[in-house]
Design a protein around this motif. Structure first.
Motif, short mmCIF file in Angstrom:
data_model
loop_
_atom_site.label_atom_id
_atom_site.label_comp_id
_atom_site.label_asym_id
_atom_site.label_seq_id
_atom_site.Cartn_x
_atom_site.Cartn_y
_atom_site.Cartn_z
N GLU A 1 41.86 -29.08 -29.13
CA GLU A 1 40.53 -28.98 -29.73
C GLU A 1 40.26 -30.03 -30.60
O GLU A 1 41.17 -30.81 -31.04
N SER A 2 39.13 -30.41 -31.02
CA SER A 2 38.72 -31.37 -31.66
C SER A 2 39.37 -31.41 -33.12
O SER A 2 39.72 -32.62 -33.53
N ASP B 1 37.82 -37.70 -25.01
CA ASP B 1 38.44 -36.88 -24.37
C ASP B 1 37.70 -35.60 -24.12
O ASP B 1 36.54 -35.59 -24.61
N THR B 2 38.37 -34.80 -23.33
CA THR B 2 37.88 -33.47 -22.99
C THR B 2 38.13 -32.54 -23.95
O THR B 2 39.36 -31.89 -24.08
N LEU B 3 37.50 -32.03 -25.09
CA LEU B 3 37.82 -31.02 -26.18
C LEU B 3 37.21 -29.83 -25.90
O LEU B 3 35.87 -29.76 -25.77
N TRP B 4 37.95 -28.77 -25.37
CA TRP B 4 37.21 -27.16 -25.05
C TRP B 4 36.36 -26.75 -25.96
O TRP B 4 35.59 -25.98 -25.53
N LEU C 1 38.51 -26.19 -18.55
CA LEU C 1 39.61 -27.39 -19.46
C LEU C 1 40.60 -26.46 -19.95
O LEU C 1 41.80 -26.95 -20.26
N ILE C 2 40.32 -25.34 -20.62
CA ILE C 2 41.34 -24.51 -21.02
C ILE C 2 42.40 -24.26 -20.02
O ILE C 2 43.75 -24.34 -20.37
#
Length: 359
Positions: A323-324, A289-292, A304-305
């Motif tokens: 977030e992760s 995933d895309t974790l900011w 992303l945010i």
């Protein structure tokens, strides 16, 4: 999470005030730059090179009125998209990005065609946690029910946005997926089947179980047939919001790619619990995933945010780019333990590998 700021160190009050005005007029600037790009004004300046063109010269082509050019180019000037020297406009570096940078153009189309009108209802969507902006595109409870019939140009822009961020990671990630030598892989949130096709083509011994809404599986099946891998794929129609629906069992590996961000934390908790229950002994769960919070560059975190409001107003009303730590916490509650994390995959992806917690 580490401390984070996007403001330059020692920013003075006057500069901060200027940044605040950029935010206030951001929608105006966006539309003017969009007009200049889509109607060919920026391309005309690019063709003129360093010599640039005056408003009169551009208007003489008959493609735009002098009035429209003045309004739009002055806004572009304020945004650094064009430069003005001795009455002649030239394309500036930011303008070159709008014209030639693929991710910039994809983001522009996504915001304009999918999000822009619906974002007017963001406040109400946040308050009620329902995607009230979605009515700008169609009459569905969430975007996912309407994906198969999404109107153009929103449909093309959505898929370009989704695939550009995800597809770049697929060739790089396949060895990670197969690192534990799985034979039964479950792809939860299979979407159009692109990942399943890539995995099945990469390893002829793997069988993939695609889990998604029936509308999405209807899009995935023709792709599997065209790729010649349909006989090694099983399709399972599941409404992820129904916490009582179990996933297919005895899986060596469960895979989720850009999927959990479509749901609220309570729903993610039920998905992870069902995924954990579906694992065979020694099985693993992988989340791509895309974790900011795990981005190397601020530009990636920024994009992303600011994708999260799309999930609020247009997609589901209660999901976001996480977030992760959010995923780790929810996975732990489902009886899973984080084994490894790998960042820098594709454009901005991270891979979280979980195993069953035997403690």
């Amino acid at each position: 999470m580490q401390n984070k700021t996007f403001s330059p160190p020692g920013q003075r009050a006057f500069a901060a005030r200027f940044e605040a005005q950029k935010i206030a007029f951001g929608p105006v600037v966006f539309q003017c730059v969009h007009y200049a790009w889509k109607r060919g004004v920026l391309q005309a300046l690019a063709d003129a090179g360093e010599a640039g063109r005056s408003v009169d010269e551009l208007a003489a082509t008959g493609r735009w009125s002098a009035y429209a050019l003045k309004v739009v180019l002055e806004s572009c000037l304020s945004a650094g998209v064009v430069a003005l020297a001795e009455g002649r406009y030239q394309l500036d570096k930011t303008g070159w990005c709008v014209l030639s940078d693929e991710i910039t153009r994809i983001n522009f189309d996504f915001v304009q065609d999918v999000c822009y009108q619906g974002l007017f209802d963001l406040g109400r969507s946040l308050d009620e946690q329902r995607p009230h902006g979605l009515k700008a595109l169609g009459d569905w409870p969430t975007l996912y029910e309407g994906m198969a019939t999404l109107p153009e140009p929103a449909r093309s822009s959505w898929f370009a946005f989704d695939h550009h961020y995800s597809d770049t990671s697929f060739p790089e990630i396949l060895p990670d997926v197969l690192a534990s030598a799985p034979r039964r892989v479950m792809d939860i949130g299979a979407n159009t089947g692109k990942f399943a096709c890539a995995l099945l083509a990469y390893d002829p011994k793997v069988r993939v179980h695609l889990v998604d809404l029936p509308q999405q599986l209807a899009l995935a099946e023709p792709r599997l047939i065209d790729a010649g891998v349909r006989e090694r794929a099983s399709l399972h129609a599941v409404d992820m919001l129904d916490a009582t629906r179990a996933f297919p069992a005895n899986m060596d590996l469960v895979w989720m790619s850009q999927f959990l961000s479509c749901f609220s934390e309570p729903v993610i908790a039920t998905i992870l619990a069902r995924a954990a229950a579906a694992l065979a002994p020694g099985g693993q769960l992988l989340i791509l995933d895309t974790l900011w919070d795990r981005q190397r560059y601020d530009i990636a975190s920024y994009c992303l945010i600011n994708t999260s409001p799309y999930f609020t107003a247009m997609a589901s009303g209660n999901s976001k780019v996480y977030e992760s730590g959010d995923y780790v916490r929810l996975a732990q509650a489902a009886g899973l333990r984080l084994l490894t994390t790998r960042d820098g995959i594709g454009y901005c992806h991270s891979l979280l590998r979980f195993v069953q917690d035997e403690a």
